[in-house]
Design a protein around this motif. Structure first.
Motif, mmCIF file in Angstrom:
data_model
loop_
_atom_site.group_PDB
_atom_site.id
_atom_site.type_symbol
_atom_site.label_atom_id
_atom_site.label_comp_id
_atom_site.label_asym_id
_atom_site.label_seq_id
_atom_site.Cartn_x
_atom_site.Cartn_y
_atom_site.Cartn_z
ATOM 1 N N LYS A 27 26.490 12.863 44.264
ATOM 2 C CA LYS A 27 27.975 13.323 44.031
ATOM 3 C C LYS A 27 29.092 12.900 45.276
ATOM 4 O O LYS A 27 30.192 12.691 45.154
ATOM 5 N N GLU A 28 28.333 12.798 46.426
ATOM 6 C CA GLU A 28 29.346 12.465 47.594
ATOM 7 C C GLU A 28 28.492 11.077 48.191
ATOM 8 O O GLU A 28 27.355 11.269 49.045
ATOM 9 N N PRO A 29 28.980 9.977 47.682
ATOM 10 C CA PRO A 29 28.243 8.784 48.095
ATOM 11 C C PRO A 29 28.529 8.542 49.691
ATOM 12 O O PRO A 29 29.602 8.935 50.046
ATOM 13 N N LYS A 30 27.412 7.643 50.362
ATOM 14 C CA LYS A 30 27.847 7.177 51.785
ATOM 15 C C LYS A 30 28.512 5.793 51.572
ATOM 16 O O LYS A 30 28.284 5.286 50.784
ATOM 17 N N LYS A 31 29.105 5.558 52.498
ATOM 18 C CA LYS A 31 29.823 4.276 52.438
ATOM 19 C C LYS A 31 28.824 3.199 52.589
ATOM 20 O O LYS A 31 27.718 3.166 53.415
ATOM 21 N N GLY A 32 28.854 2.253 51.760
ATOM 22 C CA GLY A 32 28.034 1.125 51.618
ATOM 23 C C GLY A 32 26.805 1.381 50.836
ATOM 24 O O GLY A 32 25.903 0.788 50.602
ATOM 25 N N GLY A 92 26.059 3.772 31.243
ATOM 26 C CA GLY A 92 25.780 3.786 32.607
ATOM 27 C C GLY A 92 25.891 2.602 33.525
ATOM 28 O O GLY A 92 25.763 1.489 32.868
ATOM 29 N N PHE A 93 26.431 2.655 34.861
ATOM 30 C CA PHE A 93 26.591 1.524 35.525
ATOM 31 C C PHE A 93 26.516 1.892 37.059
ATOM 32 O O PHE A 93 26.613 3.107 37.307
ATOM 33 N N MET A 94 26.392 0.968 37.928
ATOM 34 C CA MET A 94 26.147 1.284 39.330
ATOM 35 C C MET A 94 27.493 0.611 39.936
ATOM 36 O O MET A 94 28.115 -0.318 39.837
ATOM 37 N N LEU A 95 27.737 0.989 41.209
ATOM 38 C CA LEU A 95 28.878 0.720 42.141
ATOM 39 C C LEU A 95 28.560 1.049 43.411
ATOM 40 O O LEU A 95 27.896 1.873 43.908
ATOM 41 N N MET A 96 28.711 -0.213 44.271
ATOM 42 C CA MET A 96 28.370 0.109 45.725
ATOM 43 C C MET A 96 29.928 0.455 46.383
ATOM 44 O O MET A 96 30.821 -0.265 46.246
ATOM 45 N N VAL A 97 29.615 1.521 47.060
ATOM 46 C CA VAL A 97 31.226 2.200 47.446
ATOM 47 C C VAL A 97 31.335 1.760 48.911
ATOM 48 O O VAL A 97 30.458 2.229 49.686
ATOM 49 N N ASP A 98 32.216 1.115 49.013
ATOM 50 C CA ASP A 98 32.682 0.757 50.437
ATOM 51 C C ASP A 98 34.040 1.357 50.922
ATOM 52 O O ASP A 98 34.287 1.425 52.248
ATOM 53 N N ASN A 117 39.775 9.589 31.418
ATOM 54 C CA ASN A 117 39.202 10.307 32.399
ATOM 55 C C ASN A 117 39.403 9.684 33.933
ATOM 56 O O ASN A 117 39.075 8.518 33.837
ATOM 57 N N ILE A 118 39.802 10.536 34.962
ATOM 58 C CA ILE A 118 40.262 9.717 36.291
ATOM 59 C C ILE A 118 39.220 10.745 37.187
ATOM 60 O O ILE A 118 39.338 11.869 37.325
ATOM 61 N N VAL A 119 38.451 10.112 38.337
ATOM 62 C CA VAL A 119 38.077 10.849 39.287
ATOM 63 C C VAL A 119 38.040 10.239 40.637
ATOM 64 O O VAL A 119 38.243 9.136 40.737
ATOM 65 N N GLU A 120 38.437 11.160 41.542
ATOM 66 C CA GLU A 120 38.553 10.547 43.231
ATOM 67 C C GLU A 120 37.141 10.327 43.692
ATOM 68 O O GLU A 120 36.614 11.671 43.704
ATOM 69 N N ILE A 121 36.904 9.334 44.163
ATOM 70 C CA ILE A 121 35.547 9.280 44.957
ATOM 71 C C ILE A 121 35.799 9.320 46.337
ATOM 72 O O ILE A 121 36.764 8.270 46.938
ATOM 73 N N LYS A 122 35.219 10.032 47.162
ATOM 74 C CA LYS A 122 35.439 10.207 48.371
ATOM 75 C C LYS A 122 33.995 9.483 49.217
ATOM 76 O O LYS A 122 32.951 9.752 48.667
ATOM 77 N N VAL A 123 34.228 8.944 50.434
ATOM 78 C CA VAL A 123 33.205 8.351 51.014
ATOM 79 C C VAL A 123 33.118 9.005 52.351
ATOM 80 O O VAL A 123 34.013 9.246 53.198
#
Length: 123
Positions: A27-32, A92-98, A117-123
């Motif tokens: 739910k809360e991804p880390k940078k990278g 389903g799909f993957m995303l590298m969050v930078d 639908n829209i969601v904000e992703i925080k790193v």
């Protein structure tokens, strides 16, 4: 057999406020880090051919035709769909969050209904 042009709401099974549900892991991804994204929508995915008992007419097809996702305004993925999807499909799909950003999911069905639908992703 004649095909009805109208899809009665009670036979379609859609709620008035249908939105794709976005599930993030973690739910809360880390940078990278990698973010697993699943998108679920409550949709009947009717391939057509059912008969409306009230009119005796065959029901037309009603299914999701496209699912698109973008992150930070940039295209992320796109699916072209057919009647072969199950009811209430999950994508389903993957995303590298930078960096933080907005994940936007858009879907459309063959009769022109649009879902978003829209969601904000925080790193």
């Amino acid at each position: 057999m004649e095909i009805s042009e109208e899809i009665p709401k009670e036979l379609v099974g859609l709620k008035e406020d249908v939105k794709p549900r976005i599930i993030l892991k973690p739910k809360e991804p880390k940078k990278g880090g990698l973010l697993e994204i699943r998108v679920k929508i409550e949709h009947p995915q009717d391939p057509g051919g059912r008969v409306d008992k009230a009119t005796g007419k065959a029901m037309p097809r009603h299914y999701i035709t496209t699912m698109k996702a973008s992150y930070g305004g940039e295209p992320l993925c796109s699916y072209d769909c057919t009647t072969g999807l199950s009811n209430d499909p999950i994508f389903g799909f993957m995303l590298m969050v930078d960096k933080p950003g907005t994940l936007k999911v858009e879907m459309e069905c063959n009769i022109g209904n649009k879902f978003e639908n829209i969601v904000e992703i925080k790193v």
